[in-house]
Design a protein around this motif. Structure first.
Motif, PDB file in Angstrom:
ATOM      1  N   UNK A   1      98.358  59.475  15.679  1.00  0.00           N
ATOM      2  CA  UNK A   1      99.557  58.649  15.869  1.00  0.00           C
ATOM      3  C   UNK A   1     100.788  59.541  15.987  1.00  0.00           C
ATOM      4  N   UNK A   2     101.754  59.100  16.798  1.00  0.00           N
ATOM      5  CA  UNK A   2     103.048  59.776  16.929  1.00  0.00           C
ATOM      6  C   UNK A   2     104.070  59.076  16.049  1.00  0.00           C
ATOM      7  N   UNK A   3     104.805  59.844  15.244  1.00  0.00           N
ATOM      8  CA  UNK A   3     105.879  59.284  14.410  1.00  0.00           C
ATOM      9  C   UNK A   3     107.174  59.990  14.800  1.00  0.00           C
ATOM     10  N   UNK A   4     108.208  59.204  15.144  1.00  0.00           N
ATOM     11  CA  UNK A   4     109.410  59.895  15.632  1.00  0.00           C
ATOM     12  C   UNK A   4     110.687  59.526  14.883  1.00  0.00           C
ATOM     13  N   UNK A   5     110.590  58.651  13.873  1.00  0.00           N
ATOM     14  CA  UNK A   5     111.788  58.285  13.103  1.00  0.00           C
ATOM     15  C   UNK A   5     111.462  58.303  11.602  1.00  0.00           C
ATOM     16  N   UNK A   6     112.529  58.298  10.802  1.00  0.00           N
ATOM     17  CA  UNK A   6     112.328  58.217   9.343  1.00  0.00           C
ATOM     18  C   UNK A   6     111.599  56.914   9.018  1.00  0.00           C
ATOM     19  N   UNK A   7     111.939  55.853   9.733  1.00  0.00           N
ATOM     20  CA  UNK A   7     111.290  54.562   9.490  1.00  0.00           C
ATOM     21  C   UNK A   7     109.776  54.637   9.786  1.00  0.00           C
ATOM     22  N   UNK A   8     109.415  55.353  10.861  1.00  0.00           N
ATOM     23  CA  UNK A   8     107.968  55.526  11.157  1.00  0.00           C
ATOM     24  C   UNK A   8     107.269  56.214   9.980  1.00  0.00           C
ATOM     25  N   UNK A   9     107.918  57.230   9.430  1.00  0.00           N
ATOM     26  CA  UNK A   9     107.295  57.978   8.318  1.00  0.00           C
ATOM     27  C   UNK A   9     107.215  57.081   7.085  1.00  0.00           C
ATOM     28  N   UNK A  10     108.295  56.357   6.836  1.00  0.00           N
ATOM     29  CA  UNK A  10     108.309  55.451   5.672  1.00  0.00           C
ATOM     30  C   UNK A  10     107.122  54.497   5.750  1.00  0.00           C
ATOM     31  N   UNK A  11     106.942  53.882   6.926  1.00  0.00           N
ATOM     32  CA  UNK A  11     105.865  52.907   7.072  1.00  0.00           C
ATOM     33  C   UNK A  11     104.493  53.582   6.970  1.00  0.00           C
ATOM     34  N   UNK A  12     104.365  54.757   7.546  1.00  0.00           N
ATOM     35  CA  UNK A  12     103.070  55.469   7.511  1.00  0.00           C
ATOM     36  C   UNK A  12     102.653  55.778   6.067  1.00  0.00           C
ATOM     37  N   UNK A  13     103.652  56.119   5.220  1.00  0.00           N
ATOM     38  CA  UNK A  13     103.319  56.410   3.813  1.00  0.00           C
ATOM     39  C   UNK A  13     103.028  55.113   3.063  1.00  0.00           C
ATOM     40  N   UNK A  14     103.925  54.147   3.222  1.00  0.00           N
ATOM     41  CA  UNK A  14     103.816  52.876   2.485  1.00  0.00           C
ATOM     42  C   UNK A  14     102.502  52.154   2.821  1.00  0.00           C
ATOM     43  N   UNK A  15     102.189  52.079   4.124  1.00  0.00           N
ATOM     44  CA  UNK A  15     100.996  51.334   4.545  1.00  0.00           C
ATOM     45  C   UNK A  15      99.747  52.217   4.609  1.00  0.00           C
ATOM     46  N   UNK A  16      99.874  53.444   4.139  1.00  0.00           N
ATOM     47  CA  UNK A  16      98.741  54.354   3.966  1.00  0.00           C
ATOM     48  C   UNK A  16      98.034  54.755   5.265  1.00  0.00           C
ATOM     49  N   UNK A  17      98.837  54.941   6.337  1.00  0.00           N
ATOM     50  CA  UNK A  17      98.286  55.626   7.515  1.00  0.00           C
ATOM     51  C   UNK A  17      98.076  57.092   7.125  1.00  0.00           C
ATOM     52  N   UNK A  18      98.991  57.594   6.299  1.00  0.00           N
ATOM     53  CA  UNK A  18      98.754  58.856   5.586  1.00  0.00           C
ATOM     54  C   UNK A  18      98.714  58.524   4.102  1.00  0.00           C
ATOM     55  N   UNK A  19      97.916  59.267   3.354  1.00  0.00           N
ATOM     56  CA  UNK A  19      97.786  58.983   1.927  1.00  0.00           C
ATOM     57  C   UNK A  19      97.268  60.247   1.254  1.00  0.00           C
ATOM     58  N   UNK A  20      97.181  60.191  -0.084  1.00  0.00           N
ATOM     59  CA  UNK A  20      96.759  61.379  -0.817  1.00  0.00           C
ATOM     60  C   UNK A  20      98.009  62.153  -1.219  1.00  0.00           C
ATOM     61  N   UNK A  21      97.972  62.683  -2.452  1.00  0.00           N
ATOM     62  CA  UNK A  21      99.181  63.265  -3.044  1.00  0.00           C
ATOM     63  C   UNK A  21      99.842  64.328  -2.158  1.00  0.00           C
TER      64      UNK A  21
END
Ligand code: MRU
Length: 370
Positions: A36-56
């Motif tokens: 996936x491509x992430x290009x904004x702070x909001x994209x990163x926020x959602x990727x972390x919150x919704x666990x597209x990326x996860x793990x400490x």
């Protein structure tokens, strides 16, 4: 780590456009490998919150790249203020893992109040995020080297028979930038020809064991079996587990360790049956400001729908989500629990093996001693 013969990290900047952060979409695994491509702070926020990326470690690195994107987005006259706002947004996504706030604070202290033109600050943010990602991978590589010795000693004791290692959740390379923590010693041992076999807890409700750890181990060729979350105690009683290695999301100065929900039950069973229980973590997961993990570590409570529904591949090959309880059943969904230090045999860190006590940890981290 390699996927179909090509080396991947879990997060990187796109070669043709370094203003885009690329990630492996962990929601799509194990059935689809997708970037996936992430290009904004909001994209990163959602990727972390919704666990597209996860793990400490990976959410720490993702947050660092989020701060880099924040620097790209920041206004000329409002650079520091915009960065501070982004830091708040990113820190708010998931509360338990130390690495997230640690990475955001490291980026903030490298960038705030910095003199120079905007392009230089953006370049500094990029270098800072790359350094956090590279540091995470290096931490994990060293954890592998230190932990491998423990597995090797057990293999010698077993006269060359496979060492059976139980793990919970996913603390492999997918949970970090590369190598992983709990699985890094397993990969190091396997690569050195030491016979290993892994019992993989499915890890309800999100099934990180079934969908991610099993996928990783298969990709590396490590022998393993998926087991229901409740099977570990039984296997320990039967002598079928030689050691447990889990990851951690936050470890206090006296050695209380937060990890994926269900870890504490495994630790209690291991203590009862005399099975060594190791926790593997990078330096960035220690929180030296906390002492009593049960009282002090914030435990994330997630959407109850994650408990009520389960997703998977149907016999026809479609990916579907189904309800597993009556329509009206309420649910609760704590993401983590805390294992007290007294249940832990040792910490496998990038600096070496630490005894599970404040004195033991301070031997490796004298700079944190008070
Ligand atoms: O909720 P997750 O999947 O982000 O949980 C964190 C973890 O991956 C585990 O608790 C893991 O064992 C800790 S090490 C990454």
């Amino acid at each position: 780590m390699n996927v179909n013969g090509r080396h991947f990290r879990t997060i990187w900047l796109k070669e043709s456009d370094p203003k885009i952060v690329q990630i492996i979409n962990q929601q799509a695994l194990p059935h689809r490998f997708e970037i996936l491509d992430l290009s904004t702070v909001e994209d990163i926020r959602r990727a972390i919150k919704d666990m597209y990326v996860r793990g400490a470690g990976l959410i720490g690195a993702a947050a660092a790249y989020g701060m880099y994107l924040a620097a790209c987005e920041a206004g000329d006259g409002t650079f520091d203020r915009d960065l501070l706002a982004a830091a708040g947004i990113l820190k708010n996504t998931r509360p338990t893992a130390s690495n997230l706030a640690w990475a955001v604070d490291a980026m903030l202290s490298a960038l705030s109040g910095r003199e120079g033109i905007r392009a230089e600050k953006v370049e500094a943010a990029r270098r800072g995020a790359d350094a956090i990602a590279d540091g995470d991978a290096e931490f994990c590589r060293n954890i592998g080297a230190h932990g491998c010795g423990i597995i090797e000693a057990l293999a010698e004791k077993k006269g060359g028979k496979a060492v059976n290692i139980l793990t919970h959740c996913n603390a492999g390379w997918l949970a970090f930038v590369d190598y992983g923590t709990a699985l890094s010693p397993v990969y190091a041992a396997f690569d050195r020809g030491i016979p290993v076999h892994v019992w993989v807890d499915e890890t309800r409700p999100r099934n990180q064991g079934a969908s991610l750890t099993a996928w990783e181990l298969a990709g590396h060729g490590v022998p393993h079996d998926l087991i229901p979350d409740n099977a570990g105690g039984h296997l320990m009683q039967r002598g079928l587990v030689d050691m447990v290695i889990t990851g951690a999301d936050r470890v206090t100065r006296r050695g209380d360790a937060a990890n994926k929900i269900g870890t504490y039950l495994k630790a209690a069973a291991a203590k009862e049956t005399g099975v060594p229980f190791y926790v593997a973590l990078p330096s960035s997961t220690f929180d030296f400001t906390m002492e009593d993990g049960i009282r002090e570590i914030p435990i994330e409570e997630r959407d109850p729908e994650e408990v009520r529904y389960i997703s998977g591949k149907t016999l026809s090959g479609a990916i579907e989500t189904v309800l597993i309880c009556p329509e009206t059943t309420p649910a609760r969904n704590w993401g983590f629990d805390v294992t007290p230090a007294r249940y832990i045999t040792g910490f496998i860190t990038d600096r070496g093996i630490a005894e599970p006590s404040e004195a033991g940890i301070m031997k490796l981290y004298p700079e944190a001693a008070v």
